[in-house]
Design a protein around this motif. Structure first.
Motif, mmCIF file in Angstrom:
data_model
loop_
_atom_site.group_PDB
_atom_site.id
_atom_site.type_symbol
_atom_site.label_atom_id
_atom_site.label_comp_id
_atom_site.label_asym_id
_atom_site.label_seq_id
_atom_site.Cartn_x
_atom_site.Cartn_y
_atom_site.Cartn_z
ATOM 1 N N SER A 131 0.833 -1.211 0.000
ATOM 2 C CA SER A 131 0.000 0.000 0.000
ATOM 3 C C SER A 131 0.862 1.253 0.000
ATOM 4 N N GLU A 132 1.927 1.233 0.785
ATOM 5 C CA GLU A 132 2.815 2.404 0.823
ATOM 6 C C GLU A 132 3.458 2.635 -0.542
ATOM 7 N N LYS A 133 3.873 1.567 -1.200
ATOM 8 C CA LYS A 133 4.468 1.704 -2.533
ATOM 9 C C LYS A 133 3.448 2.262 -3.523
ATOM 10 N N ARG A 159 -3.753 5.483 7.700
ATOM 11 C CA ARG A 159 -2.565 6.194 8.178
ATOM 12 C C ARG A 159 -1.601 6.466 7.017
ATOM 13 N N MET A 160 -1.369 5.454 6.195
ATOM 14 C CA MET A 160 -0.456 5.607 5.057
ATOM 15 C C MET A 160 -0.934 6.696 4.102
ATOM 16 N N ALA A 161 -2.247 6.769 3.885
ATOM 17 C CA ALA A 161 -2.808 7.778 2.974
ATOM 18 C C ALA A 161 -2.577 9.191 3.509
ATOM 19 N N HIS A 162 -2.889 9.395 4.797
ATOM 20 C CA HIS A 162 -2.656 10.716 5.393
ATOM 21 C C HIS A 162 -1.177 11.089 5.337
ATOM 22 N N LEU A 231 -10.460 5.378 -3.689
ATOM 23 C CA LEU A 231 -9.433 4.429 -4.098
ATOM 24 C C LEU A 231 -9.220 3.404 -2.991
ATOM 25 N N VAL A 232 -9.250 2.129 -3.345
ATOM 26 C CA VAL A 232 -8.945 1.051 -2.402
ATOM 27 C C VAL A 232 -7.557 0.523 -2.720
ATOM 28 N N THR A 233 -6.705 0.447 -1.695
ATOM 29 C CA THR A 233 -5.351 -0.087 -1.887
ATOM 30 C C THR A 233 -5.374 -1.597 -1.674
ATOM 31 N N GLU A 234 -5.416 -2.029 -0.432
ATOM 32 C CA GLU A 234 -5.493 -3.451 -0.103
ATOM 33 C C GLU A 234 -6.687 -3.669 0.822
#
Length: 298
Positions: A131-133, A159-162, A231-234
């Motif tokens: 997700s971070e990538k 958290r990663m999105a923010h 958007l959905v990551t995982e």
């Protein structure tokens, strides 16, 4: 022009009875300015709000007490800016929901709400480094084109999105499932402090309201409602993330997913959405093209 007296009465009512607007609508139709509520027979209140007479009596008493309390000053002391549904700053998109928030309690740069370019990024609380990538490809073009990243301040993908929005010098909105006097999860306290200083925290709950499990699915409709697309990551196949997507589909939002490794459990949610018609993306320009309807040079 904002009716100050009505706003004061509405904030007092919502403080003691924090429900969505559809629950208050019958009362507001009978008493549009909330001028009669203090003297209204409790049986009528019970009927309008679909609650017991006993609860109506307590509500009326608490409402009267809250009206004479320094509520406005208390909010100001804590840098909380409440935005009721009739306020010019209230996002019109939220009024399209079946159950709009009566009040948005905000902390931070409220002018962020003037920008309609908002994208929700959501996913699993157990999101991995994938997700971070992903976000390193998706977020920079969105920030470059003045999009705000909306998420829920949960562990993992939120958290990663923010953090990606902040890392790439963009703006972000965190929608909470509890009042602003509380924070969940505690691991995100530092991030929340940054957002309330330089971005925007939002809750539909008065500040004293503690986190409850069922508040978080309710929060998801606001994340969706504020945004042009999601958007959905995982996400797992039966992830709570999918409730945000359901709200989005009900309200005509663009749904995007990043394809994942077919051997990973957290790819099952996005791949299921792809099967159901979501748009696959692997960079932020594709999202902008879909929403704004024109091609951008890569």
């Amino acid at each position: 022009m904002l009716d100050v007296k009505f706003t004061e009465r509405l904030l007092a009512l919502h403080y003691v009875f924090p429900v969505p607007l559809n629950r208050l609508q019958p009362l507001l139709e009978a008493d549009p300015d909330l001028q009669k509520l203090e003297q209204m027979p409790v049986q009528e209140i019970a009927r309008y709000l679909n609650i017991s007479v006993e609860k109506s009596k307590r509500l009326q008493e608490n409402y009267a007490n809250t009206l004479i309390s320094p509520l406005k000053q208390a909010y100001e002391a804590h840098n909380i800016f409440p935005i009721p549904f009739h306020h010019p700053m209230y996002p019109n998109k939220l009024l399209a929901l079946y159950d709009p928030p009566v009040v948005l309690y905000t902390k931070g740069l409220v002018d962020i709400l003037k920008n309609w370019r908002r994208i929700a990024i959501v996913g699993s609380r157990q999101a991995t480094s994938y997700s971070e990538k992903i976000l390193n490809y998706v977020v920079p073009p969105l920030i470059e084109h003045d999009y705000i990243i909306v998420s829920g301040l949960a562990k993992g993908a939120d958290r990663m999105a923010h953090e990606a929005a902040i890392r790439y010098a963009g703006q972000t909105i965190a929608v909470l499932g509890h009042g602003l006097f509380h924070l969940y999860p505690k691991e995100n306290r530092k991030l929340a402090e940054i957002i309330e200083q330089e971005h925007l925290l939002i809750s539909e709950y008065p500040p004293y309201v503690k986190p409850q499990k069922w508040y978080f699915p309710m929060r998801n409709r606001i994340i969706s409602g504020l945004s042009e697309g999601i958007l959905v990551t995982e996400a797992a196949e039966k992830s709570g993330t999918l409730s945000t997507i359901e709200h989005g589909l009900e309200n005509g939002k663009h749904i995007f997913v990043v394809p994942g490794d077919i051997t990973k459990p957290l790819s099952k949610g996005p791949h299921k959405l792809l099967l159901e018609g979501a748009t696959p993306v692997w960079n932020g320009y594709q999202i902008i093209e879909e929403i704004e309807g024109f091609l951008l040079s890569k």
